[in-house]
Enzyme design. Structure first.
Site: not given
Length: 146
Positions: A79-81
């Site tokens: 989850q890069f966010t």
């Protein structure tokens, strides 16, 4: 710094394109993000922390047990966010995130290192639009960094 947001769960699953690709019962959902300066060294440290982090209750209701001691599982979700910069304006900036190709290699290395433990490992799919559902037990959630 590698980031993992962990949630203690009684069950969780991840679906991609209407297909169930990962499911656990007791354990940890691990939302994972990499930043541009991360390396395999960060991964080693994080895996040790995840497998040994005492966030499960013992018989006296104190957080003294780790995921291995409760025979739990890990559901690893890229989850890069989580690595977004959010302190300015009203739109997240992703300039500090690792490049997608680099993050993909790091996530795969992270999964492979976790799989070297006896703890059952399930994963999401890097780069996919995932539907993650879970029952957070407690609720208990921790932000871990290397």
């Amino acid at each position: 710094r590698m980031i993992c947001l962990i949630q203690r769960v009684t069950h969780a699953q991840v679906v991609v394109d209407s297909q169930l690709i990962g499911k656990i019962q007791t354990g940890l959902v691990v939302l994972t993000a990499f930043q541009s300066e991360d390396s395999v060294k960060n991964i080693d440290k994080m895996v040790h922390k995840l497998l040994n982090y005492r966030c499960f209750s013992d018989n006296e209701d104190k957080m003294n047990l780790n995921v291995q001691q409760v025979e739990g599982a890990l559901l690893l979700i890229p989850q890069f966010t989580l690595a977004a910069t959010t302190n300015k304006g009203l739109r997240p900036s992703f300039s500090s995130c690792a490049a997608p190709d680099t993050a993909h290699v790091l996530f795969d290395a992270f999964v492979n290192l976790c799989k070297q433990s006896p703890t059952p490992i399930e994963t999401g799919l890097f780069g996919a639009d995932m539907q993650v559902s879970l029952t957070n037990n407690g609720p208990v959630t921790f932000w871990l960094e290397t």
